[in-house]
Scaffold this motif. Structure first.
Motif, PDB file in Angstrom:
ATOM      1  N   PHE A 110     -10.837  -8.700   2.431  1.00  0.00           N
ATOM      2  CA  PHE A 110      -9.431  -8.314   2.354  1.00  0.00           C
ATOM      3  C   PHE A 110      -9.119  -7.492   1.101  1.00  0.00           C
ATOM      4  O   PHE A 110      -8.442  -6.464   1.192  1.00  0.00           O
ATOM      5  CB  PHE A 110      -8.538  -9.559   2.396  1.00  0.00           C
ATOM      6  CG  PHE A 110      -8.156  -9.980   3.786  1.00  0.00           C
ATOM      7  CD1 PHE A 110      -6.829 -10.056   4.168  1.00  0.00           C
ATOM      8  CD2 PHE A 110      -9.126 -10.306   4.719  1.00  0.00           C
ATOM      9  CE1 PHE A 110      -6.472 -10.445   5.450  1.00  0.00           C
ATOM     10  CE2 PHE A 110      -8.783 -10.707   6.004  1.00  0.00           C
ATOM     11  CZ  PHE A 110      -7.456 -10.765   6.380  1.00  0.00           C
ATOM     12  N   ALA A 111      -9.563  -7.950  -0.053  1.00  0.00           N
ATOM     13  CA  ALA A 111      -9.230  -7.241  -1.287  1.00  0.00           C
ATOM     14  C   ALA A 111      -9.903  -5.869  -1.362  1.00  0.00           C
ATOM     15  O   ALA A 111      -9.225  -4.864  -1.587  1.00  0.00           O
ATOM     16  CB  ALA A 111      -9.587  -8.096  -2.498  1.00  0.00           C
ATOM     17  N   PRO A 112     -11.226  -5.778  -1.166  1.00  0.00           N
ATOM     18  CA  PRO A 112     -11.860  -4.458  -1.309  1.00  0.00           C
ATOM     19  C   PRO A 112     -11.524  -3.475  -0.186  1.00  0.00           C
ATOM     20  O   PRO A 112     -11.498  -2.258  -0.435  1.00  0.00           O
ATOM     21  CB  PRO A 112     -13.360  -4.786  -1.311  1.00  0.00           C
ATOM     22  CG  PRO A 112     -13.480  -6.088  -0.611  1.00  0.00           C
ATOM     23  CD  PRO A 112     -12.231  -6.837  -0.954  1.00  0.00           C
ATOM     24  N   TRP A 148       0.113 -13.545  -1.063  1.00  0.00           N
ATOM     25  CA  TRP A 148       0.167 -12.152  -1.512  1.00  0.00           C
ATOM     26  C   TRP A 148       0.942 -12.058  -2.836  1.00  0.00           C
ATOM     27  O   TRP A 148       0.509 -11.388  -3.776  1.00  0.00           O
ATOM     28  CB  TRP A 148       0.818 -11.349  -0.394  1.00  0.00           C
ATOM     29  CG  TRP A 148       1.148  -9.918  -0.643  1.00  0.00           C
ATOM     30  CD1 TRP A 148       0.525  -9.052  -1.483  1.00  0.00           C
ATOM     31  CD2 TRP A 148       2.196  -9.177   0.003  1.00  0.00           C
ATOM     32  NE1 TRP A 148       1.107  -7.821  -1.399  1.00  0.00           N
ATOM     33  CE2 TRP A 148       2.135  -7.868  -0.494  1.00  0.00           C
ATOM     34  CE3 TRP A 148       3.149  -9.492   0.953  1.00  0.00           C
ATOM     35  CZ2 TRP A 148       3.012  -6.868  -0.074  1.00  0.00           C
ATOM     36  CZ3 TRP A 148       4.023  -8.504   1.379  1.00  0.00           C
ATOM     37  CH2 TRP A 148       3.948  -7.211   0.871  1.00  0.00           C
ATOM     38  N   GLN A 194       0.798  -1.213   0.000  1.00  0.00           N
ATOM     39  CA  GLN A 194       0.000   0.000   0.000  1.00  0.00           C
ATOM     40  C   GLN A 194       0.835   1.269   0.000  1.00  0.00           C
ATOM     41  O   GLN A 194       0.327   2.338  -0.311  1.00  0.00           O
ATOM     42  CB  GLN A 194      -0.935   0.002   1.223  1.00  0.00           C
ATOM     43  CG  GLN A 194      -2.135  -0.913   1.096  1.00  0.00           C
ATOM     44  CD  GLN A 194      -3.197  -0.333   0.183  1.00  0.00           C
ATOM     45  OE1 GLN A 194      -2.937  -0.047  -0.979  1.00  0.00           O
ATOM     46  NE2 GLN A 194      -4.393  -0.150   0.704  1.00  0.00           N
ATOM     47  N   ALA A 227      -0.960 -13.649  -5.801  1.00  0.00           N
ATOM     48  CA  ALA A 227      -2.041 -12.817  -6.342  1.00  0.00           C
ATOM     49  C   ALA A 227      -1.521 -11.487  -6.889  1.00  0.00           C
ATOM     50  O   ALA A 227      -2.289 -10.530  -7.053  1.00  0.00           O
ATOM     51  CB  ALA A 227      -3.073 -12.551  -5.254  1.00  0.00           C
ATOM     52  N   SER A 257      -2.150  -8.500  -4.515  1.00  0.00           N
ATOM     53  CA  SER A 257      -3.495  -8.380  -3.940  1.00  0.00           C
ATOM     54  C   SER A 257      -3.604  -9.268  -2.697  1.00  0.00           C
ATOM     55  O   SER A 257      -3.065 -10.384  -2.684  1.00  0.00           O
ATOM     56  CB  SER A 257      -4.561  -8.810  -4.949  1.00  0.00           C
ATOM     57  OG  SER A 257      -5.826  -8.922  -4.321  1.00  0.00           O
ATOM     58  N   PRO A 258      -4.324  -8.813  -1.648  1.00  0.00           N
ATOM     59  CA  PRO A 258      -4.496  -9.650  -0.457  1.00  0.00           C
ATOM     60  C   PRO A 258      -5.697 -10.590  -0.546  1.00  0.00           C
ATOM     61  O   PRO A 258      -6.095 -11.170   0.462  1.00  0.00           O
ATOM     62  CB  PRO A 258      -4.686  -8.614   0.651  1.00  0.00           C
ATOM     63  CG  PRO A 258      -5.395  -7.485  -0.023  1.00  0.00           C
ATOM     64  CD  PRO A 258      -4.854  -7.448  -1.432  1.00  0.00           C
ATOM     65  N   VAL A 259      -6.266 -10.772  -1.727  1.00  0.00           N
ATOM     66  CA  VAL A 259      -7.499 -11.533  -1.860  1.00  0.00           C
ATOM     67  C   VAL A 259      -7.343 -12.976  -1.371  1.00  0.00           C
ATOM     68  O   VAL A 259      -8.207 -13.493  -0.641  1.00  0.00           O
ATOM     69  CB  VAL A 259      -8.016 -11.501  -3.315  1.00  0.00           C
ATOM     70  CG1 VAL A 259      -7.012 -12.096  -4.291  1.00  0.00           C
ATOM     71  CG2 VAL A 259      -9.365 -12.207  -3.418  1.00  0.00           C
ATOM     72  N   TYR A 260      -6.259 -13.648  -1.767  1.00  0.00           N
ATOM     73  CA  TYR A 260      -6.062 -15.041  -1.350  1.00  0.00           C
ATOM     74  C   TYR A 260      -5.785 -15.151   0.148  1.00  0.00           C
ATOM     75  O   TYR A 260      -6.102 -16.173   0.765  1.00  0.00           O
ATOM     76  CB  TYR A 260      -4.914 -15.678  -2.132  1.00  0.00           C
ATOM     77  CG  TYR A 260      -5.161 -15.831  -3.615  1.00  0.00           C
ATOM     78  CD1 TYR A 260      -6.457 -15.851  -4.133  1.00  0.00           C
ATOM     79  CD2 TYR A 260      -4.096 -15.963  -4.508  1.00  0.00           C
ATOM     80  CE1 TYR A 260      -6.685 -15.980  -5.501  1.00  0.00           C
ATOM     81  CE2 TYR A 260      -4.310 -16.106  -5.872  1.00  0.00           C
ATOM     82  CZ  TYR A 260      -5.609 -16.108  -6.363  1.00  0.00           C
ATOM     83  OH  TYR A 260      -5.821 -16.243  -7.716  1.00  0.00           O
ATOM     84  N   GLY A 287      -7.085  -3.600   0.573  1.00  0.00           N
ATOM     85  CA  GLY A 287      -6.456  -3.134  -0.655  1.00  0.00           C
ATOM     86  C   GLY A 287      -7.032  -1.834  -1.177  1.00  0.00           C
ATOM     87  O   GLY A 287      -6.695  -1.412  -2.284  1.00  0.00           O
TER      88      GLY A 287
END
Length: 469
Positions: free
Chosen positions: A362-364, A431, A310, A434, A437-440, A367
């Motif tokens: 996590f992602a929306p 991380w 970030q 992806a 991205s922190p989605v996983y 991130g």
């Protein structure tokens, strides 16, 4: 069956330990223990990759640093067996003093270690040894503190009293990180305020580790004033002290061990993602910033292998984390009365369902923009308080007095391997998988929470058990 928390309540006699002494003794020890752990966690992000693991690759150095952080979790079950044996055989007080002293000495010595520049790879080896000593000590700390709180609690307030050792986690976090914050700012380089200065990397990072000695002295003074709990004294007087508590726990309480272990899994994964991973993700430079820094320094840069974050400075993000940890502390205390009124199991089931859903934010949120990140931290730490708080009573209540220290400590610390030891390493890998991205990482938390949910569904309610049985 009686629901009294101690035999002194049943007999109407005055408690051997005053309520204020019980609360302070259970709180101060875990505050110190978690302070020591958070000091290491912060240094694992800011300092150790540079001073102890200079691999030439930022991600590899960070993973190596987190590997030593996670290695302590492997030592925790060993500490749980050792201190649990002492606690169930000799008493809670002596064991709590020994675990606190071990932790304090290990932390103090980390502050005196030479770095890779001085002794090469031996610096990392010595760091690993002292980190294992930290893990060994904390393996016996939490359960003893939880037992001091719950075995001395008034009737109907075991979960409330059990939240006080849990409160040591947010308090230790705030003290450790604010101390790092103050030192980092005091030694900041005006020409590069967002980067650790030479003074900080040379000697400033050592101060929080050395300061641990002062806190340990205070903690020892408080704990030495304790007397043994009525529940343990009754076990001694009735001749029910067991020669091999671990064998007894596995032989007659194996189901409770398994249930308790997996009941803690989501708590541990959430705990370390919200502290270690978010700090790493939040302070890692963006792709553009990293590329610009490399160009300014005249060093090669491969955008295809760089894992971006970030881009917040350490100062910015640590204040954001402290904001979130305030919710952790508040809802740790809130969880106690909820668990006393509605039951430990019901409170934890609903909280765990919320953690499953939280994993998909996590992602929306993490991130996203600053407002979204702040909301994410507040929400995550709120759930952390609600799931961590009741564990101070829930796990000890699963076991009888003569194996309570061993059983609860072993389950709590084996869960730390499954949840905490692997969480930072898996999170960094996911991380990168992806592409920044922190989605996983969120999916990983959701899966861990589902496993915990299954364990809770098959675990009986412990609210009305007799702590003396």
């Amino acid at each position: 069956m009686s629901t009294s928390a101690s035999s002194t309540v049943n007999s109407g006699a005055a408690p051997a330990n005053s309520r204020s002494r019980v609360i302070l003794a259970s709180l101060i020890g875990t505050t110190i223990e978690f302070y020591d752990f958070y000091v290491y966690a912060t240094a694992a992000v800011l300092v150790f990759p540079v001073l102890f693991f200079p691999t030439g690759n930022e991600t590899t150095a960070l993973i190596a640093s987190f590997a030593t952080f996670g290695a302590a979790m492997l030592a925790r079950p060993v500490g749980a067996i050792f201190f649990g044996h002492l606690g169930d055989r000799l008493g809670r007080k002596t064991t709590l003093v020994a675990s606190l002293l071990t932790m304090g000495i290990a932390t103090f010595l980390i502050g005196l270690l030479p770095t890779h520049e001085n002794i090469g790879i031996w610096a990392a080896v010595l760091l690993l040894i002292l980190r294992l000593a930290q893990g060994f000590a904390i393996g016996g700390e939490w359960s003893g503190a939880a037992l001091v709180a719950t075995e001395n609690a008034p009737e109907g307030k075991r979960a409330w009293y059990g939240t006080f050792p849990q409160l040591g986690a947010p308090l230790g976090f705030v003290i450790a990180n604010m101390l790092f914050f103050v030192i980092n700012n005091a030694l900041a380089d005006p020409a590069a305020p967002g980067i650790a200065s030479e003074a900080f990397l040379s000697w400033g990072w050592r101060i929080p580790f050395l300061f641990s000695a002062v806190m340990v002295i205070v903690g020892l003074w408080v704990r030495l004033k304790l007397v043994e709990s009525e529940a343990f004294e009754r076990t001694k007087q009735t001749g029910k002290v067991i020669r091999m508590p671990l064998v007894e726990a596995f032989k007659n309480h194996s189901k409770a061990l398994v249930r308790a272990t997996f009941a803690m899994l989501a708590t541990y994964v959430l705990f370390y993602l919200m502290t270690s991973f978010t700090l790493t993700f939040g302070t890692r430079p963006t792709l553009e910033t990293a590329q610009a820094n490399a160009e300014a320094a005249g060093t090669p840069f491969d955008a295809s292998t760089y894992v971006a974050g970030q881009g917040y400075t350490y100062n910015q993000f640590i204040l954001m984390l402290v904001f979130g940890v305030v919710f952790f502390g508040i809802f740790t205390l809130v969880s106690g009365p909820l668990a006393d009124r509605f039951g430990r199991r019901r409170t934890l089931i609903w909280t765990t369902i919320a953690i499953v859903l939280f994993g998909f934010t996590f992602a929306p949120l993490l991130g996203g923009e600053t407002a979204a990140v702040m909301f994410f931290l507040a929400l995550g730490f709120t759930l952390m308080g609600l799931t961590f708080g009741p564990m101070g009573a829930f796990l000890p209540e699963m076991f009888p007095t003569n194996v309570r220290y061993t059983g609860s400590a072993f389950a709590y610390n084996v869960s730390s391997i499954l949840g905490a030891a692997l969480a930072p390493i898996i999170a960094v890998w996911l991380w990168g998988l992806a592409d920044g991205s922190p989605v996983y990482v969120g999916w990983y938390l959701a899966i861990a929470a589902v496993i915990t949910l299954v364990s809770l569904i098959f675990t009986p309610e412990t609210k009305n058990v007799d702590i003396n049985e």
